[in-house]
Design a protein around this motif. Structure first.
Motif, PDB file in Angstrom:
ATOM      1  N   TYR A   1      10.269  -6.438  -6.189  1.00  0.00           N
ATOM      2  CA  TYR A   1       9.385  -5.500  -5.466  1.00  0.00           C
ATOM      3  C   TYR A   1       7.889  -6.286  -5.633  1.00  0.00           C
ATOM      4  N   GLN A   2       7.052  -5.699  -4.630  1.00  0.00           N
ATOM      5  CA  GLN A   2       5.676  -6.388  -4.392  1.00  0.00           C
ATOM      6  C   GLN A   2       4.954  -5.578  -3.672  1.00  0.00           C
ATOM      7  N   LEU A   3       3.522  -5.476  -4.225  1.00  0.00           N
ATOM      8  CA  LEU A   3       2.707  -4.810  -3.741  1.00  0.00           C
ATOM      9  C   LEU A   3       1.331  -5.746  -3.259  1.00  0.00           C
ATOM     10  N   ASP A   4       1.100  -6.036  -2.326  1.00  0.00           N
ATOM     11  CA  ASP A   4      -0.092  -7.036  -1.893  1.00  0.00           C
ATOM     12  C   ASP A   4      -1.244  -5.712  -1.406  1.00  0.00           C
ATOM     13  N   CYS A   5      -2.444  -6.142  -1.999  1.00  0.00           N
ATOM     14  CA  CYS A   5      -3.679  -5.284  -1.806  1.00  0.00           C
ATOM     15  C   CYS A   5      -4.896  -6.089  -1.422  1.00  0.00           C
ATOM     16  N   LEU A   6      -5.283  -5.717  -0.105  1.00  0.00           N
ATOM     17  CA  LEU A   6      -6.597  -6.496   0.075  1.00  0.00           C
ATOM     18  C   LEU A   6      -7.764  -6.022  -0.398  1.00  0.00           C
ATOM     19  N   GLU A   7      -8.851  -6.544  -0.899  1.00  0.00           N
ATOM     20  CA  GLU A   7     -10.034  -6.131  -1.312  1.00  0.00           C
ATOM     21  C   GLU A   7     -10.480  -5.018  -0.495  1.00  0.00           C
ATOM     22  N   ARG A   8     -10.542  -5.064   0.399  1.00  0.00           N
ATOM     23  CA  ARG A   8     -11.222  -4.113   1.287  1.00  0.00           C
ATOM     24  C   ARG A   8     -10.475  -2.443   1.536  1.00  0.00           C
ATOM     25  N   ALA A   9      -9.143  -2.557   0.784  1.00  0.00           N
ATOM     26  CA  ALA A   9      -8.543  -1.168   0.364  1.00  0.00           C
ATOM     27  C   ALA A   9      -9.371  -0.435  -0.508  1.00  0.00           C
ATOM     28  N   GLY A  10     -10.068  -1.363  -1.570  1.00  0.00           N
ATOM     29  CA  GLY A  10     -10.822  -0.362  -2.491  1.00  0.00           C
ATOM     30  C   GLY A  10      -9.981   0.226  -3.524  1.00  0.00           C
ATOM     31  N   ILE A  11      -8.752  -0.268  -3.648  1.00  0.00           N
ATOM     32  CA  ILE A  11      -7.773   0.435  -4.639  1.00  0.00           C
ATOM     33  C   ILE A  11      -8.050  -0.312  -5.965  1.00  0.00           C
ATOM     34  N   SER A  12      -8.139   0.366  -7.010  1.00  0.00           N
ATOM     35  CA  SER A  12      -8.309  -0.289  -8.138  1.00  0.00           C
ATOM     36  C   SER A  12      -6.928  -0.707  -8.806  1.00  0.00           C
ATOM     37  N   GLU A  13      -6.761  -1.594  -9.901  1.00  0.00           N
ATOM     38  CA  GLU A  13      -5.669  -2.042 -10.397  1.00  0.00           C
ATOM     39  C   GLU A  13      -4.901  -0.751 -10.986  1.00  0.00           C
ATOM     40  N   LYS A  14      -5.443   0.099 -11.715  1.00  0.00           N
ATOM     41  CA  LYS A  14      -4.637   1.378 -12.039  1.00  0.00           C
ATOM     42  C   LYS A  14      -4.028   1.972 -11.111  1.00  0.00           C
ATOM     43  N   LYS A  15      -4.597   2.192  -9.975  1.00  0.00           N
ATOM     44  CA  LYS A  15      -3.851   2.895  -8.705  1.00  0.00           C
ATOM     45  C   LYS A  15      -2.859   2.049  -7.998  1.00  0.00           C
ATOM     46  N   LEU A  16      -3.018   0.722  -8.155  1.00  0.00           N
ATOM     47  CA  LEU A  16      -1.834  -0.137  -7.633  1.00  0.00           C
ATOM     48  C   LEU A  16      -0.559  -0.022  -8.721  1.00  0.00           C
ATOM     49  N   ILE A  17      -1.084  -0.013  -9.562  1.00  0.00           N
ATOM     50  CA  ILE A  17       0.185   0.226 -10.738  1.00  0.00           C
ATOM     51  C   ILE A  17       0.805   1.471 -10.672  1.00  0.00           C
ATOM     52  N   LYS A  18       0.071   2.696 -10.541  1.00  0.00           N
ATOM     53  CA  LYS A  18       0.571   4.084 -10.175  1.00  0.00           C
ATOM     54  C   LYS A  18       1.430   4.043  -9.238  1.00  0.00           C
ATOM     55  N   MET A  19       0.861   3.304  -7.754  1.00  0.00           N
ATOM     56  CA  MET A  19       1.876   3.069  -6.979  1.00  0.00           C
ATOM     57  C   MET A  19       3.247   2.540  -7.194  1.00  0.00           C
ATOM     58  N   ALA A  20       3.159   1.423  -7.872  1.00  0.00           N
ATOM     59  CA  ALA A  20       4.608   0.580  -8.202  1.00  0.00           C
ATOM     60  C   ALA A  20       5.244   1.742  -9.203  1.00  0.00           C
ATOM     61  N   LYS A  21       4.804   2.466 -10.001  1.00  0.00           N
ATOM     62  CA  LYS A  21       5.460   3.421 -10.794  1.00  0.00           C
ATOM     63  C   LYS A  21       6.132   4.482 -10.040  1.00  0.00           C
ATOM     64  N   SER A  22       5.722   4.831  -8.874  1.00  0.00           N
ATOM     65  CA  SER A  22       6.045   5.844  -8.389  1.00  0.00           C
ATOM     66  C   SER A  22       7.321   5.884  -7.565  1.00  0.00           C
ATOM     67  N   LEU A  23       7.814   4.562  -7.284  1.00  0.00           N
ATOM     68  CA  LEU A  23       8.911   4.466  -6.545  1.00  0.00           C
ATOM     69  C   LEU A  23      10.207   5.382  -6.448  1.00  0.00           C
ATOM     70  N   LYS A  24      10.722   5.732  -5.221  1.00  0.00           N
ATOM     71  CA  LYS A  24      11.455   6.776  -5.392  1.00  0.00           C
ATOM     72  C   LYS A  24      12.606   6.335  -4.234  1.00  0.00           C
ATOM     73  N   LYS A  25      14.037   6.675  -4.274  1.00  0.00           N
ATOM     74  CA  LYS A  25      14.815   6.233  -3.354  1.00  0.00           C
ATOM     75  C   LYS A  25      14.600   6.796  -1.977  1.00  0.00           C
ATOM     76  N   SER A  26      14.522   5.723  -1.101  1.00  0.00           N
ATOM     77  CA  SER A  26      14.072   6.072   0.156  1.00  0.00           C
ATOM     78  C   SER A  26      15.187   7.121   0.964  1.00  0.00           C
ATOM     79  N   LYS A  27      14.321   7.905   1.699  1.00  0.00           N
ATOM     80  CA  LYS A  27      15.252   8.863   2.333  1.00  0.00           C
ATOM     81  C   LYS A  27      15.472   8.339   3.918  1.00  0.00           C
ATOM     82  N   GLU A  28      14.989   7.269   4.268  1.00  0.00           N
ATOM     83  CA  GLU A  28      14.882   6.749   5.497  1.00  0.00           C
ATOM     84  C   GLU A  28      15.978   5.469   5.680  1.00  0.00           C
ATOM     85  N   CYS A  29      16.832   5.075   4.667  1.00  0.00           N
ATOM     86  CA  CYS A  29      17.648   3.933   4.911  1.00  0.00           C
ATOM     87  C   CYS A  29      18.646   4.002   5.818  1.00  0.00           C
ATOM     88  N   ASN A  30      18.631   2.938   6.572  1.00  0.00           N
ATOM     89  CA  ASN A  30      19.498   2.680   7.831  1.00  0.00           C
ATOM     90  C   ASN A  30      21.019   2.236   7.144  1.00  0.00           C
TER      91      ASN A  30
END
Length: 131
Positions: free
Chosen positions: A102-131
């Motif tokens: 798993y990987q999250l790439d975040c550009l500086e211009r996004a203005g997202i903190s390290e804490k929010k990026l980690i929160k995003m990573a911890k929030s993974l759920k099984k996708s409902k859109e899998c083909n």
């Protein structure tokens, strides 16, 4: 010098996961799914600023210049992750469960903190859109 990161998964079919938490103001603009890979772009203003990727069973490796980058170990739930932060604010967060990278790439211009990026990573759920 550089930081090297590599991964070799155990399978080529995937159950995809995607973040259920996305920082306020961001919308999903692009979602690409291919054999063993999922890529999603999140945008605050129409231009990609955060990219989430999942690779299942693929061998993967990359290198990051360590002269202008800091490396930090983080926990993504019970999994070990690595957060790379470049001097210009670009962040790369990687973690694996032994089956997927798993990987999250975040550009500086996004203005997202390290804490929010980690929160995003911890929030993974099984996708409902899998083909």
């Amino acid at each position: 010098d550089q930081y090297d990161y590599s991964f070799e998964g155990k399978h080529e079919t995937a159950v995809f996961f995607e973040p259920s938490y996305v920082p306020k103001g961001f919308t999903r603009k692009v979602r690409l799914e291919a054999k063993g890979a999922l890529i999603i772009e999140y945008c605050p203003d129409g231009e990609p600023a955060v990219v989430y990727s999942q690779y299942a069973g693929n061998s993967s490796s990359f290198a990051i210049d360590n002269e202008h980058t800091t490396k930090k170990s983080v926990k993504i739930k019970k999994l070990d992750g690595t957060l790379f932060t470049v001097d210009d604010g670009f962040m790369v967060l990687n973690w694996t469960d032994g089956e997927n990278l798993y990987q999250l790439d975040c550009l500086e211009r996004a203005g997202i903190s390290e804490k929010k990026l980690i929160k995003m990573a911890k929030s993974l759920k099984k996708s409902k859109e899998c083909n």
